[in-house]
Design an enzyme around this catalytic site. Sequence first.
Site, short mmCIF file in Angstrom:
data_model
loop_
_atom_site.label_atom_id
_atom_site.label_comp_id
_atom_site.label_asym_id
_atom_site.label_seq_id
_atom_site.Cartn_x
_atom_site.Cartn_y
_atom_site.Cartn_z
N GLU A 55 0.87 -1.16 0.00
CA GLU A 55 0.00 0.00 0.00
C GLU A 55 0.92 1.22 0.00
O GLU A 55 1.80 1.32 0.85
CB GLU A 55 -0.86 -0.03 1.28
CG GLU A 55 -1.94 1.00 1.24
CD GLU A 55 -2.79 1.01 2.52
OE1 GLU A 55 -2.70 0.06 3.32
OE2 GLU A 55 -3.51 2.00 2.69
N ARG A 295 5.51 -13.08 9.24
CA ARG A 295 6.13 -11.79 8.97
C ARG A 295 7.45 -11.69 9.71
O ARG A 295 7.70 -12.43 10.65
CB ARG A 295 5.20 -10.63 9.32
CG ARG A 295 4.83 -10.51 10.78
CD ARG A 295 3.76 -9.45 11.00
NE ARG A 295 4.26 -8.11 10.79
CZ ARG A 295 3.74 -7.26 9.90
NH1 ARG A 295 2.74 -7.60 9.13
NH2 ARG A 295 4.24 -6.05 9.79
N LYS A 305 4.71 0.54 9.35
CA LYS A 305 4.80 1.83 8.67
C LYS A 305 4.20 2.95 9.52
O LYS A 305 4.72 4.06 9.54
CB LYS A 305 4.06 1.76 7.33
CG LYS A 305 4.90 1.22 6.20
CD LYS A 305 4.15 1.30 4.89
CE LYS A 305 3.30 0.08 4.69
NZ LYS A 305 2.59 0.00 3.44
P1 ATP Z 1 2.72 -2.11 7.79
O1 ATP Z 1 2.04 -2.79 8.92
O2 ATP Z 1 4.14 -1.77 8.06
O3 ATP Z 1 1.95 -1.00 7.18
P2 ATP Z 1 1.65 -3.72 5.78
O4 ATP Z 1 1.59 -5.20 5.80
O5 ATP Z 1 0.40 -3.00 6.04
O6 ATP Z 1 2.82 -3.24 6.70
P3 ATP Z 1 1.76 -3.42 2.96
O7 ATP Z 1 2.20 -2.26 2.18
O8 ATP Z 1 0.34 -3.79 2.91
O9 ATP Z 1 2.24 -3.18 4.44
O10 ATP Z 1 2.66 -4.69 2.64
C1 ATP Z 1 3.09 -5.10 1.38
C2 ATP Z 1 3.52 -6.52 1.46
O11 ATP Z 1 4.61 -6.65 2.36
C3 ATP Z 1 2.41 -7.41 1.98
O12 ATP Z 1 2.33 -8.56 1.20
C4 ATP Z 1 2.82 -7.70 3.39
O13 ATP Z 1 2.35 -8.93 3.80
C5 ATP Z 1 4.35 -7.64 3.31
N1 ATP Z 1 4.92 -7.29 4.60
C6 ATP Z 1 4.68 -6.18 5.33
N2 ATP Z 1 5.33 -6.22 6.51
C7 ATP Z 1 6.02 -7.39 6.52
C8 ATP Z 1 6.90 -8.02 7.46
N3 ATP Z 1 7.20 -7.47 8.64
N4 ATP Z 1 7.41 -9.22 7.12
C9 ATP Z 1 7.14 -9.78 5.94
N5 ATP Z 1 6.32 -9.25 5.02
C10 ATP Z 1 5.76 -8.06 5.29
MG MG Z 2 -1.27 -3.07 4.87
#
Ligand code: ATP
Ligand code: MG
Length: 593
Positions: A55, A295, A305
Amino acid sequence: MAKEIKNSQETSAQTEVSNFLRQIIDSDCAHATYANRSDSKGNILPSVITRFPPEPNGYLHIGHAKSICLNFGLAKDYAHLTNGARCHMRFDDTNPAKEETEYVDSILDAVSWLGFDWHHNGQEFQFYASDYFDTLFAFAKILISTGKAYVDSQSAEDIQKNRGNFTQVGSPSPFRDREISENLDLFEKMRSGVFKDGEHVLRLKIDMSHPNLVMRDPVIYRIRHAHHHRTGNTWCIYPLYDFTHCISDALENITHSICTLEFENNRPLYEWILNELHQAGALKAPLPHQYEFARLNLTYTLTSKRKLLQLVQENYVDGWDDPRMPTIVGLRRRGYTPESLQLFCDRIGVSKADSWIDMSVLEQALRDDLDPKVERGTAVLSPLKLIIDNFNAELEWCSAPKHPHHEDWGRRDFALTKELWIESDDFMPDPPKGFFRLFPPKDGQPGSRVRLRYGFVVECTGYDIDENGNTIAVRVNYFPDSKSGTPGSADYKVKGNIHWVSVPHAVSAELRIYDRLFTDPHPASGDKDFLTLLNSESKKVLHAFVEPSLAKAMPEQRFQFERHGYFVADRLDYSENKPVFNFAVGLKDQWKK
Ligand code: ATP
Ligand code: MG
C-alpha cells in the site's frame, strides 16, 4: 513470546523448513495446475506468477524486503520453466486518505535498488488496484444481482455491534433482505455521490453466525468523498482490501498469492469471493490461491509503517532515510547493500511460525557481504597527537594493501611524519595490567612498544599535559630498522599494533556513529510505549581524521576502517571538501553478552 533467532546456525535450521512455498509451487508445476493458460490476447501465461502488493502509504521497511525477496525471488527461481515466471509490482491503493505519489516513487526505487524488476519478456508488469475500480464496481454489481451482496444502511457502530464476537453469533442487519433491484439502485446512487460518507455500505451476504468473524457479511464498499492520488475525484466509493485483493490477483492471473500470517483468517473470504465470481461467469479457473508466511519481526526496531511514520513526523529521527531507520532508504544510507539484504532474507528463510530475528543476524549479513568486497582505510575517531622525537626526516612513505586478500587491487600509500594522530584510547598514562598499547615508563621500567601499522615500532618515552592535567601529546622514539615489510622488522616483537594518520596529511571528516534506535529488544510489544524506549545514544557525530585517499571516495562507497568497522560515504552529504561517513556495522557483534 515467539521464538527468538539469534545467529546464523539457528537461521539455517529455519531455512530447512522454509521451502514450504517451493514445495507447493513444485507440486502445482507437477500437476500442471496453472499450465496451458493464456491471457485475453491469447498469450501463453507463465505457470508461476507472484506479486508484491504494497500500500503506498509509507516507505518500505526491512519486513517488506523479506516479502520482495520472496515474491520476486520465486519468480527468478522459476524463470527456467517453459513459460517462465514473473512477479508483478502492484500498488494496493484503495484507501484514498493515506496514499501518495511520493510513496509510490519511493517504493519503485526501493524494489529496483534491491535488485528486482517487474519486466518480463520486454513487457512491464506494474499495476495499481485503482486501475481495477471499474471492474471491481462491475463485479460488485454481479454479486448484488446473484443475491450475494446487499446495501446496509446501519451505522458503522451498529454494524460492528451486530457482528457478534467469538462466543456470540452475529445478528442480521434489518437491511439484509433488501430486494436485488433496490440494492442495485442504492449502490449506483452511492457511486454517483447522492449519499454522505458512512450513510450506506455494501456487504457480502455470507453467514452472520459463521465461526470465522471475517465471514459475517464483510463490508466490501464504503462511501468516502476523498481525493485519490490517481483517480482524483472520479470515485466517492472505495472497495475494501478483502474484496480488492483477491480480484486484483485473479485479473492479473496470479498463481500464488503470498501474504503474511495475519491474513490466514481472511483466506476463506478470498476463496469465497473468487468462487462466487467464477460461478457467475466473471472469472475463469484456475483461480489464484493465497498462502501465508510469518512476517519478519526484528529486535531493537519497528516494522510498522504507521509507527515509523510517527518517528518521522514527530522528529525522533531525521527523516525516512535516517540511517537508524529500518526502512530500505534508511538501511541504504546506513551502508547496507542490496546483496546484504538478500543474504539476510535467504538466511532467515520463510516459515509458517512467528519468530523474532535478532538484529545481530542482519548486521552479520552486512559484515559478511562487505568484508570480501570493500577497501580498507584508516580513520582516527578520537584524535590524540603522537610525537616521534627522534624522527628527523620530512616524511617516510608507507603503504598498505587496499584489501588484505586482494593484492591485485593494489596498495594505498600514505606518509609517516614526525607528528601523527592516534586514537586517544590507545594511550593510557597509568594502565591496568594487560593493556598492550601505549603507556609511559614507570618505576624504572621502560615505556611500552607498539607497532604503528604499516610503519615503525615505537617506544613510549613520556607524554605532555595541559594546565588541567589532560594528555595533549604522547612522546615516542622510533626504531629506524623496524619498518614493516623490511628485512629484520619481524625481529621486533610487540603486542600492540595501532593505527594512525600523519598530522599534516590528515583529512578532517565527519563521522556519524549510529547505534540501535531502541534500548529494548521488543519496543512495540505488549503495552509498551516505544517512544519511551528510544536509545538516546543512537547517534553521535565525531570530527575525525582520515587518511588522504578517503577524500576521493565516491558517495555510497563503503570501506572497512581498520580496527573500527564498516563505514559508507554518505550518499547525500559526502563531498571531497567535506567527507562524511556513516558507521554501518562494527567488526564484531558489540551487543553479544
Ligand atoms: P505495515 O504494517 O508496516 O503498514 P503492511 O503489511 O500493512 O505493513 P503493505 O504495504 O500492505 O504493508 O505490505 C506489502 C507486502 O509486504 C504485503 O504482502 C505484506 O504482507 C508484506 N509485509 C509487510 N510487513 C512485513 C513483514 N514485517 N514481514 C514480511 N512481510 C511483510
Ligand atoms: Mg497493509
